[in-house]
Every structure is written in C-alpha cells, then in structure tokens.
Write a protein that holds these residues in place. Structure first.
Motif, mmCIF file in Angstrom:
data_model
loop_
_atom_site.group_PDB
_atom_site.id
_atom_site.type_symbol
_atom_site.label_atom_id
_atom_site.label_comp_id
_atom_site.label_asym_id
_atom_site.label_seq_id
_atom_site.Cartn_x
_atom_site.Cartn_y
_atom_site.Cartn_z
ATOM 1 N N THR A 1 -4.005 18.175 11.948
ATOM 2 C CA THR A 1 -2.600 17.784 12.062
ATOM 3 C C THR A 1 -2.541 16.411 12.713
ATOM 4 O O THR A 1 -3.050 16.220 13.831
ATOM 5 C CB THR A 1 -1.823 18.814 12.897
ATOM 6 N N SER A 2 -1.955 15.448 12.017
ATOM 7 C CA SER A 2 -1.991 14.076 12.510
ATOM 8 C C SER A 2 -1.127 13.189 11.625
ATOM 9 O O SER A 2 -0.565 13.630 10.626
ATOM 10 C CB SER A 2 -3.448 13.572 12.508
ATOM 11 N N LEU A 3 -1.042 11.923 12.018
ATOM 12 C CA LEU A 3 -0.403 10.891 11.210
ATOM 13 C C LEU A 3 -1.509 10.061 10.577
ATOM 14 O O LEU A 3 -2.364 9.519 11.292
ATOM 15 C CB LEU A 3 0.494 10.029 12.093
ATOM 16 N N TYR A 4 -1.501 9.950 9.259
ATOM 17 C CA TYR A 4 -2.578 9.295 8.528
ATOM 18 C C TYR A 4 -2.090 7.998 7.903
ATOM 19 O O TYR A 4 -0.992 7.935 7.347
ATOM 20 C CB TYR A 4 -3.117 10.217 7.427
ATOM 21 N N PHE A 5 -2.947 6.977 7.989
ATOM 22 C CA PHE A 5 -2.636 5.687 7.390
ATOM 23 C C PHE A 5 -3.756 5.243 6.472
ATOM 24 O O PHE A 5 -4.937 5.346 6.808
ATOM 25 C CB PHE A 5 -2.437 4.611 8.466
ATOM 26 N N CYS A 6 -3.356 4.711 5.327
ATOM 27 C CA CYS A 6 -4.266 4.029 4.421
ATOM 28 C C CYS A 6 -4.067 2.529 4.605
ATOM 29 O O CYS A 6 -2.941 2.069 4.883
ATOM 30 C CB CYS A 6 -3.959 4.441 2.980
ATOM 31 N N ALA A 7 -5.128 1.762 4.459
ATOM 32 C CA ALA A 7 -5.033 0.313 4.618
ATOM 33 C C ALA A 7 -5.972 -0.363 3.627
ATOM 34 O O ALA A 7 -6.957 0.233 3.173
ATOM 35 C CB ALA A 7 -5.396 -0.100 6.043
ATOM 36 N N SER A 8 -5.663 -1.621 3.316
ATOM 37 C CA SER A 8 -6.542 -2.390 2.435
ATOM 38 C C SER A 8 -6.593 -3.833 2.900
ATOM 39 O O SER A 8 -5.665 -4.317 3.565
ATOM 40 C CB SER A 8 -6.058 -2.324 0.984
ATOM 41 N N SER A 9 -7.678 -4.514 2.550
ATOM 42 C CA SER A 9 -7.805 -5.940 2.856
ATOM 43 C C SER A 9 -8.660 -6.598 1.792
ATOM 44 O O SER A 9 -9.480 -5.954 1.142
ATOM 45 C CB SER A 9 -8.393 -6.165 4.250
ATOM 46 N N GLN B 1 -5.748 -6.299 7.588
ATOM 47 C CA GLN B 1 -5.482 -5.128 6.770
ATOM 48 C C GLN B 1 -3.978 -4.976 6.537
ATOM 49 O O GLN B 1 -3.175 -5.283 7.405
ATOM 50 C CB GLN B 1 -6.032 -3.874 7.457
ATOM 51 N N HIS B 2 -3.637 -4.479 5.336
ATOM 52 C CA HIS B 2 -2.274 -4.119 4.988
ATOM 53 C C HIS B 2 -2.195 -2.598 5.039
ATOM 54 O O HIS B 2 -3.027 -1.924 4.422
ATOM 55 C CB HIS B 2 -1.921 -4.614 3.592
ATOM 56 N N PHE B 3 -1.197 -2.088 5.744
ATOM 57 C CA PHE B 3 -1.103 -0.651 5.953
ATOM 58 C C PHE B 3 0.033 -0.034 5.131
ATOM 59 O O PHE B 3 1.090 -0.651 4.932
ATOM 60 C CB PHE B 3 -0.848 -0.348 7.429
ATOM 61 N N GLY B 4 -0.197 1.205 4.689
ATOM 62 C CA GLY B 4 0.877 2.004 4.142
ATOM 63 C C GLY B 4 1.787 2.498 5.262
ATOM 64 O O GLY B 4 1.514 2.280 6.443
ATOM 65 N N ASP B 5 2.856 3.204 4.887
ATOM 66 C CA ASP B 5 3.833 3.664 5.869
ATOM 67 C C ASP B 5 3.461 4.991 6.519
ATOM 68 O O ASP B 5 4.194 5.479 7.381
ATOM 69 C CB ASP B 5 5.219 3.772 5.234
ATOM 70 N N VAL C 1 0.879 -1.164 0.000
ATOM 71 C CA VAL C 1 0.000 0.000 0.000
ATOM 72 C C VAL C 1 0.923 1.222 0.000
ATOM 73 O O VAL C 1 1.767 1.349 0.884
ATOM 74 C CB VAL C 1 -0.915 0.014 1.231
ATOM 75 N N THR C 2 0.737 2.087 -0.989
ATOM 76 C CA THR C 2 1.640 3.225 -1.166
ATOM 77 C C THR C 2 0.886 4.522 -0.929
ATOM 78 O O THR C 2 -0.142 4.773 -1.562
ATOM 79 C CB THR C 2 2.224 3.240 -2.585
ATOM 80 N N GLN C 3 1.398 5.333 -0.021
ATOM 81 C CA GLN C 3 0.805 6.638 0.270
ATOM 82 C C GLN C 3 1.773 7.735 -0.149
ATOM 83 O O GLN C 3 2.977 7.616 0.039
ATOM 84 C CB GLN C 3 0.570 6.805 1.777
ATOM 85 N N ASN C 4 1.200 8.812 -0.657
ATOM 86 C CA ASN C 4 1.996 10.004 -0.964
ATOM 87 C C ASN C 4 1.199 11.274 -0.682
ATOM 88 O O ASN C 4 -0.011 11.289 -0.931
ATOM 89 C CB ASN C 4 2.411 10.006 -2.443
ATOM 90 N N PRO C 5 1.869 12.316 -0.148
ATOM 91 C CA PRO C 5 3.286 12.327 0.259
ATOM 92 C C PRO C 5 3.473 11.646 1.616
ATOM 93 O O PRO C 5 2.501 11.317 2.288
ATOM 94 C CB PRO C 5 3.578 13.825 0.358
ATOM 95 N N ARG C 6 4.699 11.431 2.023
ATOM 96 C CA ARG C 6 4.988 10.892 3.354
ATOM 97 C C ARG C 6 4.954 11.993 4.403
ATOM 98 O O ARG C 6 4.589 11.746 5.560
ATOM 99 C CB ARG C 6 6.364 10.224 3.380
ATOM 100 N N TYR C 7 5.331 13.187 4.010
ATOM 101 C CA TYR C 7 5.323 14.332 4.927
ATOM 102 C C TYR C 7 4.788 15.545 4.178
ATOM 103 O O TYR C 7 5.080 15.725 3.003
ATOM 104 C CB TYR C 7 6.747 14.653 5.426
ATOM 105 N N LEU C 8 3.999 16.362 4.890
ATOM 106 C CA LEU C 8 3.487 17.580 4.285
ATOM 107 C C LEU C 8 3.231 18.613 5.369
ATOM 108 O O LEU C 8 2.567 18.314 6.362
ATOM 109 C CB LEU C 8 2.200 17.304 3.504
ATOM 110 N N ILE C 9 3.771 19.794 5.148
ATOM 111 C CA ILE C 9 3.458 20.951 5.995
ATOM 112 C C ILE C 9 2.734 21.947 5.106
ATOM 113 O O ILE C 9 3.236 22.306 4.050
ATOM 114 C CB ILE C 9 4.734 21.587 6.583
#
Lengths: 113, 114
Positions: free
Chosen positions: B86-94, B103-107, B4-12
């Motif tokens: 403002t938070s840490l966000y995760f995408c997941a799939s199953s 579930q498989h999670f992105g980073d 599972v690929t998320q973009n971007p990894r960091y964003l301000i």
C-alpha cells in the motif's frame, strides 16, 4: 553507499523572507544533484540540477541552489518566499555507478502570510 | 503535450489479486523508472529501465515485476499484492542514460491493498 539527507522535516518561513532547504549527500565520484517540488496530488516537478560548472545553480520559479563540495551539500534557496512556494521539496542524487536515483525523505516548506 | 501518464490513479484491491499499473510517456525517453512514496521515507526506486528490454532493480524491488517491450511503456506488475505494498507510486522518464537530464513524473497511483 550513496545517500541523501534532508535533515529538516518541515521549514516555516514568513512570506517575503529568504528561505533555505537543506540537503547533504554522500556519493563516490562527482555527483549529479537535483531538486524537485511536489504539490498536493501531483507528481514531482523538476526545479534545478547541478552537473558541473558554477557552484551556484539557478532554476525555475526564482529558486537557486549552492553546490558545496567540501561540505557535500546542495542547499536550495530563494531570496524572497511566496505563499505559493508552500510544497514538499525533494533532493536527489544520481548514482553514477548503477544508474539508480536516490532521493531524500523530503522537506515540507510552509510559507506563512 | 509532453507527459507521463499512469493508470489507474487510484486502486483499492485485496491481498493476492494480481494487478498492473500502466505507465506511458510520449517524449521518446530512453530511461524510465518506478518509485514508491511513503511518509517519512521519501521516494524509493523500485525498478528502472535504460532502454527497451533493459531493466534493473532499484532499492526496493521485492514483490514487483516490470517489463519494457516498447520504448514508451513501462508497466509495473504486482503478482501477489500484500498490504505492505500500500503506497503512492510514481512513474518517471528522462532522456538519455547519462543521468544529467531531469526526470518527468506522472501524477501518481495511490494503491491500497486490503
């Protein structure tokens, strides 16, 4: 309402000793229960699940969990802890009525050398 | 490799400036989901999708939008971001929708809204 509780924010254990990370749940119907582990700067990784069948479930990296219906618990265990087991652990339950997942607040496990 | 690929990894970014966090999975999974992780609160589900064009609210959907036009992609849209997002966000799939698959999670995507 469905809920998951992880009563300990942190668990410390010496390397080589057995470890237990606690989880209790509240659901209507039969629960689907999961344990995940999170290492720094990474997503969650699946450890094990209980869907049906044997109450003792074995998973990855030597972890196991015991499903106890009468106590509504699903505690994570390992007979002999490793320093590399140090991480954040999450318990989760699937809401069978709505397809949502409910996660606990997480327990940080620290294994001391 | 299954991922599972998320973009971007960091964003301000700043309050009010629309942003999209992309999520893509290569496992042909039916179920996809977005979570936010906050200290002391664990993971909370924002939205989920059972399949293409089927989405539903999780426990904290306010201020977010999603779409599922293709099976592999599930973007998270913040139309007018605010500092409380403002938070840490995760995408997941199953796979499947029965709930018995993990579930498989992105980073993760670390979002800071100023």
């Amino acid at each position: 309402a469905q809920s998951v509780a992880q009563p300990e924010d942190q668990v410390n254990v010496a390397e080589g000793n057995p470890l237990t990370v606690k989880c209790t749940y509240s659901v209507s119907g039969n629960p689907y229960l999961f344990w995940y582990v999170q290492y720094p700067n990474r997503g969650l990784q699946f450890l094990l699940k209980y869907i049906t069948g044997d109450n003792l479930v074995k998973g990855s990296y030597g972890f196991e969990a015991e499903f106890n219906k009468s106590q509504t618990s699903f505690h994570l265990k390992k007979p002999s802890a490793l320093v590399s087991d140090s991480a954040l652990y999450f318990c989760a339950v699937r809401d069978m009525g709505t397809y949502k997942y409910i996660f606990g607040t997480g327990t940080r496990l620290k294994v001391l050398a | 490799e299954a991922q599972v690929t998320q973009n971007p990894r960091y964003l301000i970014t700043v309050t009010g400036k629309k942003l999209t966090v992309t999520c893509s999975q290569n496992m042909n999974h039916e179920y996809m989901s977005w979570y936010r992780q906050d200290p002391g609160l664990g993971l909370r589900q924002i939205y989920y999708s059972m399949n293409v064009e089927v989405t539903d609210k999780g426990d904290v959907p306010e201020g977010y939008k999603v779409s599922r036009k293709e099976k592999r992609n599930f973007p998270l849209i913040l139309e007018s971001p605010s500092p409380n997002q403002t938070s840490l966000y995760f995408c997941a799939s199953s796979s499947g929708t029965g709930g018995n698959q993990p579930q498989h999670f992105g980073d993760g995507t670390r979002l800071s809204i100023l």
